[in-house]
Write a protein that holds these residues in place. Sequence first.
Motif, PDB file in Angstrom:
ATOM      1  N   ILE A   1      -3.284  -5.081 -70.698  1.00  0.00           N
ATOM      2  CA  ILE A   1      -4.905  -4.620 -70.423  1.00  0.00           C
ATOM      3  C   ILE A   1      -5.293  -4.799 -72.167  1.00  0.00           C
ATOM      4  O   ILE A   1      -6.131  -5.351 -72.108  1.00  0.00           O
ATOM      5  N   PHE A   2      -4.607  -3.970 -72.701  1.00  0.00           N
ATOM      6  CA  PHE A   2      -5.387  -3.834 -74.139  1.00  0.00           C
ATOM      7  C   PHE A   2      -4.849  -4.888 -75.217  1.00  0.00           C
ATOM      8  O   PHE A   2      -5.588  -5.348 -75.922  1.00  0.00           O
ATOM      9  N   ASP A   3      -3.498  -5.339 -75.291  1.00  0.00           N
ATOM     10  CA  ASP A   3      -3.056  -6.260 -76.056  1.00  0.00           C
ATOM     11  C   ASP A   3      -3.183  -7.927 -75.906  1.00  0.00           C
ATOM     12  O   ASP A   3      -3.476  -8.483 -76.561  1.00  0.00           O
TER      13      ASP A   3
ATOM     14  N   PRO B   1     -11.562  -1.620 -69.366  1.00  0.00           N
ATOM     15  CA  PRO B   1     -10.163  -1.834 -68.842  1.00  0.00           C
ATOM     16  C   PRO B   1      -9.868  -0.713 -67.796  1.00  0.00           C
ATOM     17  O   PRO B   1      -8.915  -1.111 -66.976  1.00  0.00           O
ATOM     18  N   CYS B   2     -10.845   0.206 -67.733  1.00  0.00           N
ATOM     19  CA  CYS B   2     -10.301   1.194 -66.383  1.00  0.00           C
ATOM     20  C   CYS B   2     -10.319   1.025 -65.103  1.00  0.00           C
ATOM     21  O   CYS B   2      -9.319   1.115 -64.340  1.00  0.00           O
ATOM     22  N   ALA B   3     -11.081   0.106 -64.723  1.00  0.00           N
ATOM     23  CA  ALA B   3     -11.198  -0.610 -63.433  1.00  0.00           C
ATOM     24  C   ALA B   3      -9.861  -1.436 -63.083  1.00  0.00           C
ATOM     25  O   ALA B   3      -9.178  -1.232 -61.921  1.00  0.00           O
TER      26      ALA B   3
ATOM     27  N   LYS C   1      -6.551  -0.399 -60.806  1.00  0.00           N
ATOM     28  CA  LYS C   1      -6.308  -1.161 -59.813  1.00  0.00           C
ATOM     29  C   LYS C   1      -4.602  -1.647 -59.762  1.00  0.00           C
ATOM     30  O   LYS C   1      -3.931  -1.618 -58.658  1.00  0.00           O
ATOM     31  N   MET C   2      -4.199  -2.068 -60.986  1.00  0.00           N
ATOM     32  CA  MET C   2      -2.749  -2.172 -61.203  1.00  0.00           C
ATOM     33  C   MET C   2      -1.977  -1.084 -60.982  1.00  0.00           C
ATOM     34  O   MET C   2      -0.690  -1.289 -60.355  1.00  0.00           O
ATOM     35  N   ARG C   3      -2.193   0.058 -61.466  1.00  0.00           N
ATOM     36  CA  ARG C   3      -1.347   1.290 -61.209  1.00  0.00           C
ATOM     37  C   ARG C   3      -1.414   1.684 -59.722  1.00  0.00           C
ATOM     38  O   ARG C   3      -0.206   2.111 -59.071  1.00  0.00           O
TER      39      ARG C   3
ATOM     40  N   GLY D   1      -1.533  -0.216 -57.057  1.00  0.00           N
ATOM     41  CA  GLY D   1      -0.507  -1.320 -56.462  1.00  0.00           C
ATOM     42  C   GLY D   1       0.713  -0.908 -56.723  1.00  0.00           C
ATOM     43  O   GLY D   1       1.591  -1.100 -55.834  1.00  0.00           O
ATOM     44  N   ALA D   2       1.252  -0.839 -57.965  1.00  0.00           N
ATOM     45  CA  ALA D   2       2.510  -0.461 -58.395  1.00  0.00           C
ATOM     46  C   ALA D   2       2.988   0.833 -57.814  1.00  0.00           C
ATOM     47  O   ALA D   2       4.020   1.026 -57.378  1.00  0.00           O
ATOM     48  N   LEU D   3       2.066   1.782 -57.582  1.00  0.00           N
ATOM     49  CA  LEU D   3       2.407   3.255 -56.966  1.00  0.00           C
ATOM     50  C   LEU D   3       2.768   3.129 -55.534  1.00  0.00           C
ATOM     51  O   LEU D   3       3.799   3.625 -55.101  1.00  0.00           O
ATOM     52  N   HIS D   4       1.730   2.335 -55.041  1.00  0.00           N
ATOM     53  CA  HIS D   4       1.876   2.292 -53.504  1.00  0.00           C
ATOM     54  C   HIS D   4       3.390   1.315 -53.105  1.00  0.00           C
ATOM     55  O   HIS D   4       3.979   1.891 -52.152  1.00  0.00           O
ATOM     56  N   GLU D   5       3.543   0.440 -53.859  1.00  0.00           N
ATOM     57  CA  GLU D   5       4.808  -0.315 -53.776  1.00  0.00           C
ATOM     58  C   GLU D   5       6.138   0.481 -53.985  1.00  0.00           C
ATOM     59  O   GLU D   5       7.058   0.478 -53.275  1.00  0.00           O
TER      60      GLU D   5
END
Length: 250
Positions: free
Chosen positions: A93-95, A102-104, A108-110, A112-116
Amino acid sequence: MQKMLSYVRRAVDHYHMIEQGDRVAVGVSGGKDSLALLVALAKLSAFYPKPFEVVAITLEMGYEEMDFSPVQTLCDELGVDYIRIPTQIGPIIFDIRKEENPCALCAKMRRGALHEAAKAAGCNKVALGHHFDDAVETTMLSLFYEGRISCFQPVTYLDRTDLTLIRPLLYTPEHYVRAFAQRHALPIVHNPCPADGNTKRQEIKDLLLDLERTMPGLRDRIFGAMQRYPLAGWAPDRTRTRARARERVE
């Protein structure tokens, strides 16, 4: 501990967050909210009339300075399985993408990864560390920046993943979560996120703090209005709480 469990159990009962046989994944970021939630649910699982299991899951954001080994020690003490998922969400996201907002995307990425990870661990529910103040601030953010009255729901079923999201800290004020974390020396892991503290949410938090100096109890009244309105999924079922109160009297 007793007061924290009282807050959490009241929310769990009012919104039917936990049923017998549930396997609940707690998303542990290393912050005070998620660690307090982890401890509270682990303790609650020892005596709640509907037996359930707790699993802790951490998404490592790709920052080497974040050391989660103390969280592992806490989970060992609580008797809770701890799953750590390495990711590169932070650097992406940042680099790489250099997101201006960046927050949205990060959320969203976190998410999805947590649910998986929760599904892979055999969990049917995911507990998130959103507390009382988060709910009020989210409603004000929606009102001020979107022109509508809206908030996350206490309980949300996701049909795509067949997971249910629950927020057991819903009745717990942030100042109490902070005091609880300090009193029990929870192993808070500092988040080096560049956007931390520089968000619209922080602006709303500061605004509410200023307003409460002249209007004490403002956040309580906003929260009560959210339940009475009610927002979708926000009308509480207080029958369990009343039943337990009658049992104590008898």
